[in-house]
Design a protein around this motif. Structure first.
Motif, PDB file in Angstrom:
ATOM      1  N   VAL A   1       0.902  -1.269  -0.138  1.00  9.45           N
ATOM      2  CA  VAL A   1       0.123   0.016   0.130  1.00  9.45           C
ATOM      3  C   VAL A   1       1.017   1.266  -0.006  1.00  9.45           C
ATOM      4  CG1 VAL A   1      -1.581   1.264   1.527  1.00  9.45           C
ATOM      5  CG2 VAL A   1      -1.874  -1.173   0.877  1.00  9.45           C
ATOM      6  N   VAL A   2       1.962   1.303   0.815  1.00  6.66           N
ATOM      7  CA  VAL A   2       2.850   2.400   0.704  1.00  6.66           C
ATOM      8  C   VAL A   2       3.553   2.534  -0.588  1.00  6.66           C
ATOM      9  CG1 VAL A   2       5.108   3.353   1.902  1.00  6.66           C
ATOM     10  CG2 VAL A   2       3.126   2.258   3.178  1.00  6.66           C
ATOM     11  N   ALA A   3       3.936   1.559  -1.119  1.00  5.82           N
ATOM     12  CA  ALA A   3       4.572   1.549  -2.520  1.00  5.82           C
ATOM     13  C   ALA A   3       3.854   2.200  -3.445  1.00  5.82           C
ATOM     14  CB  ALA A   3       5.085   0.196  -2.933  1.00  5.82           C
ATOM     15  N   LEU A   4       2.495   1.625  -3.594  1.00  2.00           N
ATOM     16  CA  LEU A   4       1.532   2.324  -4.411  1.00  2.00           C
ATOM     17  C   LEU A   4       1.164   3.555  -4.295  1.00  2.00           C
ATOM     18  CD1 LEU A   4      -1.091  -0.691  -4.876  1.00  2.00           C
ATOM     19  CD2 LEU A   4       0.398   0.086  -6.534  1.00  2.00           C
ATOM     20  N   ALA A   5       1.025   4.028  -2.892  1.00  2.00           N
ATOM     21  CA  ALA A   5       0.589   5.410  -2.754  1.00  2.00           C
ATOM     22  C   ALA A   5       1.928   6.283  -3.091  1.00  2.00           C
ATOM     23  CB  ALA A   5       0.351   5.665  -1.268  1.00  2.00           C
ATOM     24  N   ALA A   6       3.030   5.939  -2.717  1.00  2.00           N
ATOM     25  CA  ALA A   6       4.375   6.736  -3.187  1.00  2.00           C
ATOM     26  C   ALA A   6       4.312   6.939  -4.786  1.00  2.00           C
ATOM     27  CB  ALA A   6       5.554   6.157  -2.453  1.00  2.00           C
ATOM     28  N   THR A   7       4.124   5.793  -5.319  1.00  2.00           N
ATOM     29  CA  THR A   7       4.221   5.819  -6.865  1.00  2.00           C
ATOM     30  C   THR A   7       3.241   6.818  -7.470  1.00  2.00           C
ATOM     31  OG1 THR A   7       5.122   3.577  -6.854  1.00  2.00           O
ATOM     32  CG2 THR A   7       4.102   4.307  -8.801  1.00  2.00           C
ATOM     33  N   TYR A   8       2.028   6.751  -6.868  1.00  2.00           N
ATOM     34  CA  TYR A   8       0.894   7.654  -7.618  1.00  2.00           C
ATOM     35  C   TYR A   8       1.092   8.974  -7.005  1.00  2.00           C
ATOM     36  CZ  TYR A   8      -1.850   3.656  -9.117  1.00  2.00           C
ATOM     37  OH  TYR A   8      -2.427   2.550  -9.738  1.00  2.00           O
ATOM     38  N   ALA A   9       1.809   9.270  -5.778  1.00  2.00           N
ATOM     39  CA  ALA A   9       1.934  10.624  -5.545  1.00  2.00           C
ATOM     40  C   ALA A   9       3.131  11.021  -6.211  1.00  2.00           C
ATOM     41  CB  ALA A   9       2.297  10.641  -4.186  1.00  2.00           C
ATOM     42  N   ALA A  10       4.268  10.082  -6.839  1.00  4.74           N
ATOM     43  CA  ALA A  10       5.531  10.610  -7.401  1.00  4.74           C
ATOM     44  C   ALA A  10       5.202  11.069  -8.890  1.00  4.74           C
ATOM     45  CB  ALA A  10       6.680   9.618  -7.280  1.00  4.74           C
ATOM     46  N   GLY A  11       3.949  10.735  -9.393  1.00 10.36           N
ATOM     47  CA  GLY A  11       3.746  11.051 -10.826  1.00 10.36           C
ATOM     48  C   GLY A  11       3.632  12.465 -11.083  1.00 10.36           C
ATOM     49  N   PRO A  12       3.010  13.267 -10.388  1.00 14.09           N
ATOM     50  CA  PRO A  12       2.923  14.717 -10.524  1.00 14.09           C
ATOM     51  C   PRO A  12       4.116  15.488 -10.233  1.00 14.09           C
ATOM     52  CG  PRO A  12       1.041  13.916  -9.129  1.00 14.09           C
ATOM     53  CD  PRO A  12       1.743  13.011  -9.360  1.00 14.09           C
ATOM     54  N   VAL A  13       4.952  14.940  -9.399  1.00 11.54           N
ATOM     55  CA  VAL A  13       6.268  15.295  -9.029  1.00 11.54           C
ATOM     56  C   VAL A  13       7.098  15.297 -10.345  1.00 11.54           C
ATOM     57  CG1 VAL A  13       8.393  15.259  -7.541  1.00 11.54           C
ATOM     58  CG2 VAL A  13       6.054  15.235  -6.594  1.00 11.54           C
ATOM     59  N   VAL A  14       7.149  13.896 -10.652  1.00  8.28           N
ATOM     60  CA  VAL A  14       7.952  13.686 -12.069  1.00  8.28           C
ATOM     61  C   VAL A  14       7.382  14.583 -13.042  1.00  8.28           C
ATOM     62  CG1 VAL A  14       8.341  12.123 -13.859  1.00  8.28           C
ATOM     63  CG2 VAL A  14       8.507  11.543 -11.165  1.00  8.28           C
ATOM     64  N   GLY A  15       6.150  14.748 -13.212  1.00  5.26           N
ATOM     65  CA  GLY A  15       5.625  15.665 -14.387  1.00  5.26           C
ATOM     66  C   GLY A  15       5.906  17.054 -14.281  1.00  5.26           C
ATOM     67  N   ARG A  16       6.037  17.598 -12.912  1.00  2.00           N
ATOM     68  CA  ARG A  16       6.522  19.124 -13.166  1.00  2.00           C
ATOM     69  C   ARG A  16       8.017  19.050 -13.073  1.00  2.00           C
ATOM     70  NH1 ARG A  16       2.807  22.480 -11.436  1.00  2.00           N
ATOM     71  NH2 ARG A  16       1.084  21.584 -10.267  1.00  2.00           N
ATOM     72  N   LEU A  17       8.905  18.069 -12.782  1.00  2.00           N
ATOM     73  CA  LEU A  17      10.551  18.292 -12.897  1.00  2.00           C
ATOM     74  C   LEU A  17      10.699  18.004 -14.385  1.00  2.00           C
ATOM     75  CD1 LEU A  17      11.527  16.347  -9.650  1.00  2.00           C
ATOM     76  CD2 LEU A  17      11.518  18.739 -10.011  1.00  2.00           C
ATOM     77  N   ARG A  18      10.121  17.014 -15.037  1.00  5.64           N
ATOM     78  CA  ARG A  18      10.382  16.729 -16.360  1.00  5.64           C
ATOM     79  C   ARG A  18       9.161  16.824 -17.274  1.00  5.64           C
ATOM     80  NH1 ARG A  18      12.510  11.102 -16.899  1.00  5.64           N
ATOM     81  NH2 ARG A  18      12.713  11.674 -18.738  1.00  5.64           N
ATOM     82  N   PRO A  19       8.831  18.236 -17.665  1.00  5.93           N
ATOM     83  CA  PRO A  19       7.675  18.546 -18.191  1.00  5.93           C
ATOM     84  C   PRO A  19       7.449  17.523 -19.643  1.00  5.93           C
ATOM     85  CG  PRO A  19       8.752  20.408 -17.859  1.00  5.93           C
ATOM     86  CD  PRO A  19       9.621  19.359 -17.396  1.00  5.93           C
ATOM     87  N   GLY A  20       8.499  17.241 -20.501  1.00  6.12           N
ATOM     88  CA  GLY A  20       8.423  16.460 -21.391  1.00  6.12           C
ATOM     89  C   GLY A  20       8.526  14.694 -21.133  1.00  6.12           C
TER      90      GLY A  20
END
Length: 127
Positions: free
Chosen positions: A103-122
């Motif tokens: 559960v923690v791994a899934l939550a962290a993965t889904y939370a990291a998605g927007p962060v990666v999107g902001r850090l790497r717009p492409g």
């Protein structure tokens, strides 16, 4: 027991040294992780269908197709997800620690998605 080459072979070997059976333990853990993640993705997809048709729907679109069917699917998937999380220890065949890590791994993965999107717009876009 475990076949493969390169990195897969090394992973299986490291699991064996830790006393983990690649089929009975590691496979069921990753299958449980994938199952829960897949249901979450289906849930979000149903939600996005409802939002899309509310924003861009044509007057000729039927309410049954654009709202009712996705909403019923959403309710069913929510029920399935609750059952999966309630019985996750049975799904993965482990005690308390492994389901919590899943559960923690899934939550962290889904939370990291927007962060990666902001850090790497492409990221994730075809060029």
């Amino acid at each position: 027991m475990c076949s493969g080459q390169g990195l897969s072979g090394r992973r299986c070997d490291s699991w064996g040294h830790r006393g983990l059976d690649p089929i009975d333990e590691v496979y069921t853990w990753t299958a449980g992780l994938a199952s829960v993640g897949y249901v979450v993705l289906l849930f979000v997809t149903c939600l996005s269908v409802i939002v899309f048709f509310r924003r861009h729907g044509l007057p000729t679109d039927s309410l049954t197709r654009t709202v009712l069917a996705p909403a019923l699917s959403l309710a069913g998937l929510l029920g399935i997800h609750v059952l999966m999380l309630t019985n996750l220890n049975l799904l993965v065949g482990a005690d308390r620690a492994v389901p919590v890590v899943i559960v923690v791994a899934l939550a962290a993965t889904y939370a990291a998605g927007p962060v990666v999107g902001r850090l790497r717009p492409g990221a994730g876009r075809e060029e």
